[in-house]
Design an enzyme around this catalytic site. Structure first.
Site, short mmCIF file in Angstrom:
data_model
loop_
_atom_site.label_atom_id
_atom_site.label_comp_id
_atom_site.label_asym_id
_atom_site.label_seq_id
_atom_site.Cartn_x
_atom_site.Cartn_y
_atom_site.Cartn_z
N ARG A 186 -34.56 -0.59 -73.00
CA ARG A 186 -35.58 -1.62 -73.24
C ARG A 186 -36.71 -1.15 -74.15
O ARG A 186 -37.37 -1.95 -74.80
CB ARG A 186 -36.22 -2.05 -71.92
N LYS A 210 -27.58 -16.49 -79.53
CA LYS A 210 -26.15 -16.34 -79.86
C LYS A 210 -25.48 -17.70 -79.66
O LYS A 210 -24.85 -17.94 -78.62
CB LYS A 210 -25.47 -15.37 -78.87
N GLU A 217 -38.13 -16.15 -73.89
CA GLU A 217 -36.94 -15.39 -73.49
C GLU A 217 -36.62 -14.35 -74.56
O GLU A 217 -37.01 -14.48 -75.72
CB GLU A 217 -35.74 -16.35 -73.34
N ASP A 218 -35.89 -13.33 -74.13
CA ASP A 218 -35.43 -12.33 -75.09
C ASP A 218 -34.24 -12.85 -75.89
O ASP A 218 -34.17 -12.69 -77.11
CB ASP A 218 -35.10 -11.00 -74.39
N ASP A 270 -27.71 -16.75 -74.44
CA ASP A 270 -26.28 -16.45 -74.53
C ASP A 270 -25.54 -17.74 -74.14
O ASP A 270 -25.38 -18.64 -74.97
CB ASP A 270 -26.06 -15.28 -73.57
N ASP A 276 -31.90 -4.98 -72.30
CA ASP A 276 -31.33 -3.81 -71.63
C ASP A 276 -29.82 -3.87 -71.51
O ASP A 276 -29.20 -4.94 -71.61
CB ASP A 276 -31.89 -3.69 -70.21
N PHE A 328 -23.20 -7.46 -78.13
CA PHE A 328 -24.13 -7.11 -77.06
C PHE A 328 -25.22 -6.23 -77.64
O PHE A 328 -24.95 -5.17 -78.20
CB PHE A 328 -23.41 -6.42 -75.90
N LYS A 335 -37.17 -9.25 -67.04
CA LYS A 335 -38.09 -8.34 -67.71
C LYS A 335 -37.92 -8.37 -69.22
O LYS A 335 -38.74 -7.85 -69.96
CB LYS A 335 -37.81 -6.89 -67.23
N GLY A 336 -36.80 -8.93 -69.67
CA GLY A 336 -36.40 -8.80 -71.07
C GLY A 336 -37.40 -9.29 -72.09
O GLY A 336 -37.44 -8.80 -73.22
P1 IMP Z 1 -27.70 -16.93 -70.52
O1 IMP Z 1 -28.19 -17.54 -69.25
O2 IMP Z 1 -26.20 -16.75 -70.51
O3 IMP Z 1 -28.18 -17.65 -71.77
O4 IMP Z 1 -28.21 -15.45 -70.55
C1 IMP Z 1 -29.47 -15.09 -70.91
C2 IMP Z 1 -29.79 -13.72 -70.35
O5 IMP Z 1 -28.67 -12.86 -70.42
C3 IMP Z 1 -30.87 -13.06 -71.15
O6 IMP Z 1 -32.14 -13.30 -70.61
C4 IMP Z 1 -30.51 -11.59 -71.05
O7 IMP Z 1 -31.11 -11.02 -69.92
C5 IMP Z 1 -29.04 -11.56 -70.87
N1 IMP Z 1 -28.31 -11.23 -72.12
C6 IMP Z 1 -27.53 -12.06 -72.84
N2 IMP Z 1 -27.02 -11.46 -73.92
C7 IMP Z 1 -27.52 -10.21 -73.89
C8 IMP Z 1 -27.38 -9.08 -74.79
O8 IMP Z 1 -26.69 -9.10 -75.83
N3 IMP Z 1 -28.07 -7.96 -74.43
C9 IMP Z 1 -28.84 -7.88 -73.32
N4 IMP Z 1 -29.00 -8.91 -72.47
C10 IMP Z 1 -28.35 -10.06 -72.75
MG MG Z 2 -33.27 -11.58 -69.69
#
Ligand code: IMP
Ligand code: MG
Length: 190
Positions: free
Chosen positions: A174, A137, A105-106, A109, A168, A161, A49-50
């Site tokens: 959100r 990040k 994407e939001d 990470d 969220d 974070f 949903k982000g």
């Molecule tokens: P990745 O697969 O590790 O790159 O994670 C991406 C997903 O993790 C994003 O779509 C977010 O839903 C969540 N996420 C990563 N960092 C944060 C944060 O700082 N706040 C909120 N959600 C996060």
């Molecule tokens: Mg997300």
């Protein structure tokens, strides 16, 4: 639970509404520029949903004709990324081979969600796959995905974070109109 979100839950604002507005304007212009001569269909694919708040603002600023679609995946629990990515809502379209898909994407990470989805859409025959994220990040990238670089980035941020503007913490925050750094005291004891 408190009735209103408190500024006290934040350790600061990382992106103000004005900075977000400037970033979405710039990203829409970059997409318009890069796809100006593209002959196929353009699909912007929001990851639920982000991404919904970011996507809604971004798509109003893209001048080229685009279609929208959504997928839902999960990889996060609380403030921790997990290794396994689950597709909760899949994309069923017969026109992928004639479409460029821009994944929205939001935040990135570890990079696992977006690199997985990029491969998934390519395997499913998309003519082109690009990635667009409001926040990145890079210091958190999974070592095996160090080469994974998104095509469109609103802002690179440090390893904090963050919540708001779609992002969220356990489904909360959100709806905030800015991106804030969530204070550790909110999640440390959970
Ligand atoms: P990745 O697969 O590790 O790159 O994670 C991406 C997903 O993790 C994003 O779509 C977010 O839903 C969540 N996420 C990563 N960092 C944060 C944060 O700082 N706040 C909120 N959600 C996060
Ligand atoms: Mg997300």
């Amino acid at each position: 639970m408190e009735k209103y979100y408190k500024m006290d839950d934040m350790d600061g604002i990382l992106m103000s509404p004005k900075e977000i507005d400037e970033a979405t304007t710039r990203l829409a212009a970059e997409i318009d520029r890069d796809f100006a001569d593209y002959d196929g269909k353009i699909i912007i694919l929001g990851i639920l949903k982000g991404s919904v708040v970011f996507m809604a603002d971004l798509m109003k600023k893209i001048k080229l004709p685009v279609e929208i679609d959504f997928m839902k995946v999960s990889s996060y629990s609380g403030t921790q990324s997990t290794r396994k990515i689950n597709i909760i809502l899949d994309l069923h379209r017969a026109d992928l081979s004639e479409s460029a898909v821009i994944i929205i994407e939001d935040i990135i990470d570890s990079g696992r969600t977006l690199s997985y989805l990029t491969d998934y859409l390519r395997i499913n025959g998309a003519a082109d796959v690009k990635t667009c994220t409001l926040l990145d990040k890079p210091s958190r990238r999974d070592p095996s995905l160090r080469d994974f670089v998104p095509d469109y980035v609103g802002k690179e941020i440090p390893d904090e974070f963050v919540v708001g503007y779609g992002l969220d913490y356990n489904e909360q925050y959100r709806t905030l109109p800015y991106v804030g750094i969530l204070s550790r005291k909110v999640y440390e004891n959970n």
